[in-house]
Design a protein around this motif. Sequence first.
Motif, PDB file in Angstrom:
ATOM      1  N   ALA A 161      -3.787   6.659 -16.421  1.00 47.16           N
ATOM      2  CA  ALA A 161      -2.816   6.173 -17.685  1.00 47.16           C
ATOM      3  C   ALA A 161      -2.871   4.702 -17.707  1.00 47.16           C
ATOM      4  O   ALA A 161      -2.794   3.984 -16.696  1.00 47.16           O
ATOM      5  N   ALA A 162      -2.916   4.301 -19.227  1.00 45.53           N
ATOM      6  CA  ALA A 162      -2.766   2.720 -19.204  1.00 45.53           C
ATOM      7  C   ALA A 162      -2.845   2.666 -20.812  1.00 45.53           C
ATOM      8  O   ALA A 162      -3.104   3.862 -21.469  1.00 45.53           O
ATOM      9  N   ARG A 163      -2.998   1.451 -21.390  1.00 50.14           N
ATOM     10  CA  ARG A 163      -2.897   1.229 -23.077  1.00 50.14           C
ATOM     11  C   ARG A 163      -4.345   1.231 -23.550  1.00 50.14           C
ATOM     12  O   ARG A 163      -4.522   1.471 -24.577  1.00 50.14           O
ATOM     13  N   ARG A 164      -5.263   0.633 -22.708  1.00 46.62           N
ATOM     14  CA  ARG A 164      -6.697   0.387 -23.229  1.00 46.62           C
ATOM     15  C   ARG A 164      -7.614   1.549 -22.788  1.00 46.62           C
ATOM     16  O   ARG A 164      -7.917   1.712 -21.727  1.00 46.62           O
ATOM     17  N   MET A 165      -7.932   2.459 -23.713  1.00 44.78           N
ATOM     18  CA  MET A 165      -8.626   3.491 -23.846  1.00 44.78           C
ATOM     19  C   MET A 165      -9.926   3.422 -23.129  1.00 44.78           C
ATOM     20  O   MET A 165     -10.532   4.121 -22.439  1.00 44.78           O
ATOM     21  N   ASP A 166     -10.507   2.088 -23.665  1.00 45.12           N
ATOM     22  CA  ASP A 166     -11.885   1.890 -23.272  1.00 45.12           C
ATOM     23  C   ASP A 166     -12.241   1.627 -21.838  1.00 45.12           C
ATOM     24  O   ASP A 166     -13.058   2.021 -21.207  1.00 45.12           O
ATOM     25  N   LYS A 167     -11.167   0.779 -21.417  1.00 43.50           N
ATOM     26  CA  LYS A 167     -11.229   0.632 -19.742  1.00 43.50           C
ATOM     27  C   LYS A 167     -10.838   1.723 -18.942  1.00 43.50           C
ATOM     28  O   LYS A 167     -11.394   1.759 -17.955  1.00 43.50           O
ATOM     29  N   LEU A 168      -9.958   2.651 -19.500  1.00 42.11           N
ATOM     30  CA  LEU A 168      -9.775   4.090 -18.684  1.00 42.11           C
ATOM     31  C   LEU A 168     -11.046   4.892 -18.785  1.00 42.11           C
ATOM     32  O   LEU A 168     -11.387   5.202 -17.678  1.00 42.11           O
ATOM     33  N   ASN A 169     -11.660   4.778 -19.594  1.00 40.81           N
ATOM     34  CA  ASN A 169     -13.022   5.562 -19.796  1.00 40.81           C
ATOM     35  C   ASN A 169     -14.008   5.025 -18.758  1.00 40.81           C
ATOM     36  O   ASN A 169     -14.658   5.657 -17.952  1.00 40.81           O
ATOM     37  N   GLU A 170     -14.157   3.606 -18.532  1.00 43.71           N
ATOM     38  CA  GLU A 170     -15.051   3.267 -17.629  1.00 43.71           C
ATOM     39  C   GLU A 170     -14.461   3.633 -16.344  1.00 43.71           C
ATOM     40  O   GLU A 170     -15.242   3.940 -15.470  1.00 43.71           O
ATOM     41  N   VAL A 171     -13.362   3.566 -15.809  1.00 43.13           N
ATOM     42  CA  VAL A 171     -12.781   4.092 -14.611  1.00 43.13           C
ATOM     43  C   VAL A 171     -13.119   5.419 -14.423  1.00 43.13           C
ATOM     44  O   VAL A 171     -13.437   5.718 -13.245  1.00 43.13           O
ATOM     45  N   LYS A 172     -12.715   6.135 -15.501  1.00 43.34           N
ATOM     46  CA  LYS A 172     -13.145   7.712 -15.315  1.00 43.34           C
ATOM     47  C   LYS A 172     -14.512   7.752 -15.081  1.00 43.34           C
ATOM     48  O   LYS A 172     -14.697   8.843 -14.149  1.00 43.34           O
ATOM     49  N   ASN A 173     -15.363   7.162 -15.775  1.00 37.17           N
ATOM     50  CA  ASN A 173     -16.936   7.440 -15.360  1.00 37.17           C
ATOM     51  C   ASN A 173     -17.367   7.195 -13.992  1.00 37.17           C
ATOM     52  O   ASN A 173     -17.871   7.597 -13.442  1.00 37.17           O
ATOM     53  N   GLU A 174     -16.612   5.932 -13.436  1.00 41.66           N
ATOM     54  CA  GLU A 174     -16.797   5.452 -12.012  1.00 41.66           C
ATOM     55  C   GLU A 174     -16.597   6.525 -11.173  1.00 41.66           C
ATOM     56  O   GLU A 174     -17.231   6.683 -10.191  1.00 41.66           O
ATOM     57  N   ILE A 175     -15.338   7.067 -11.184  1.00 37.35           N
ATOM     58  CA  ILE A 175     -14.858   8.037 -10.317  1.00 37.35           C
ATOM     59  C   ILE A 175     -15.500   9.256 -10.395  1.00 37.35           C
ATOM     60  O   ILE A 175     -16.264   9.987  -9.218  1.00 37.35           O
ATOM     61  N   THR A 176     -16.047   9.647 -11.676  1.00 34.90           N
ATOM     62  CA  THR A 176     -16.983  10.982 -11.677  1.00 34.90           C
ATOM     63  C   THR A 176     -18.150  10.744 -10.932  1.00 34.90           C
ATOM     64  O   THR A 176     -18.586  11.650 -10.176  1.00 34.90           O
ATOM     65  N   GLU A 177     -18.670   9.398 -11.029  1.00 37.05           N
ATOM     66  CA  GLU A 177     -19.957   9.164 -10.416  1.00 37.05           C
ATOM     67  C   GLU A 177     -19.854   9.177  -8.763  1.00 37.05           C
ATOM     68  O   GLU A 177     -20.617   9.721  -8.167  1.00 37.05           O
ATOM     69  N   ILE A 178     -18.851   8.381  -8.472  1.00 36.52           N
ATOM     70  CA  ILE A 178     -18.391   8.126  -6.936  1.00 36.52           C
ATOM     71  C   ILE A 178     -18.178   9.826  -6.393  1.00 36.52           C
ATOM     72  O   ILE A 178     -18.850   9.706  -5.267  1.00 36.52           O
ATOM     73  N   THR A 179     -17.676  10.519  -7.023  1.00 33.84           N
ATOM     74  CA  THR A 179     -17.211  11.747  -6.269  1.00 33.84           C
ATOM     75  C   THR A 179     -18.026  12.917  -6.651  1.00 33.84           C
ATOM     76  O   THR A 179     -18.105  14.115  -6.209  1.00 33.84           O
TER      77      THR A 179
END
Length: 236
Positions: A36-54
């Motif tokens: 959760a945060a205000r910037r969706m573009d940055k959230l999606n970057e973190v989401k993609n990183e987690i998906t790749e890491i896990t």
Amino acid sequence: MNKLQGKTAIVTGASAGIGAAIAKELASKGANIVLAARRMDKLNEVKNEITEITNRKVKVIAVQADVSVKNDVNQLVEQAQTELGNVDILVNNAGQMLSATIQSGQVEEWEKMIDVNIKGVLYSVHAVLPSMLSRSSGHIINIASVSGLEVTKTSTVYSATKHAVRVISQGLEKELARTGVRITNISPGMVDTSLSSDNNWNGRKKLDPTDIAKAVVYAVTQPSYVNVNEITVRPV
């Protein structure tokens, strides 16, 4: 087996820095993550990183939300429950560190810190607590600051808000004793994030965001009868 396998954690302020590190660390231990945060573009970057890491072994959703807006927080928790089930862990990490001296007269900046650092914590706790109490299970992590322990001539208002976070944590621990819902307050020292650009601070190496993330994991992986109330993490 990972202790957090199948658990769901909401992390606010998760688009970068400490919040992103906490989300990644929890995911690496098997938790499903709500970013959760205000910037969706940055959230999606973190989401993609987690998906790749896990390797896609955990579920991750990103929700645009401003924690200073009560309705945003309610919708965040509702979406988390709808898509991932019960919220087991809430990490109140979102924060603002702006001009904090009284003499500056920066009233709007004071209000932003009060709204995010204090009201944001209260709104988030209010949204997840009923379900946690009904299940006699849950863990709330509040990220405060060493500035809540020590005030400097330039941190008056910011220190006041972070001291408030500690007081909220202490009061909640007493309110929720023997309910099964645990509270942990974590006070980081200077962390190397976008808020601080210099790698050295007063001759010391700043903390890495993962240092705080590991403190979160430590608290939430204790046995159910153990409540880690307070953790302070400082540079050496």
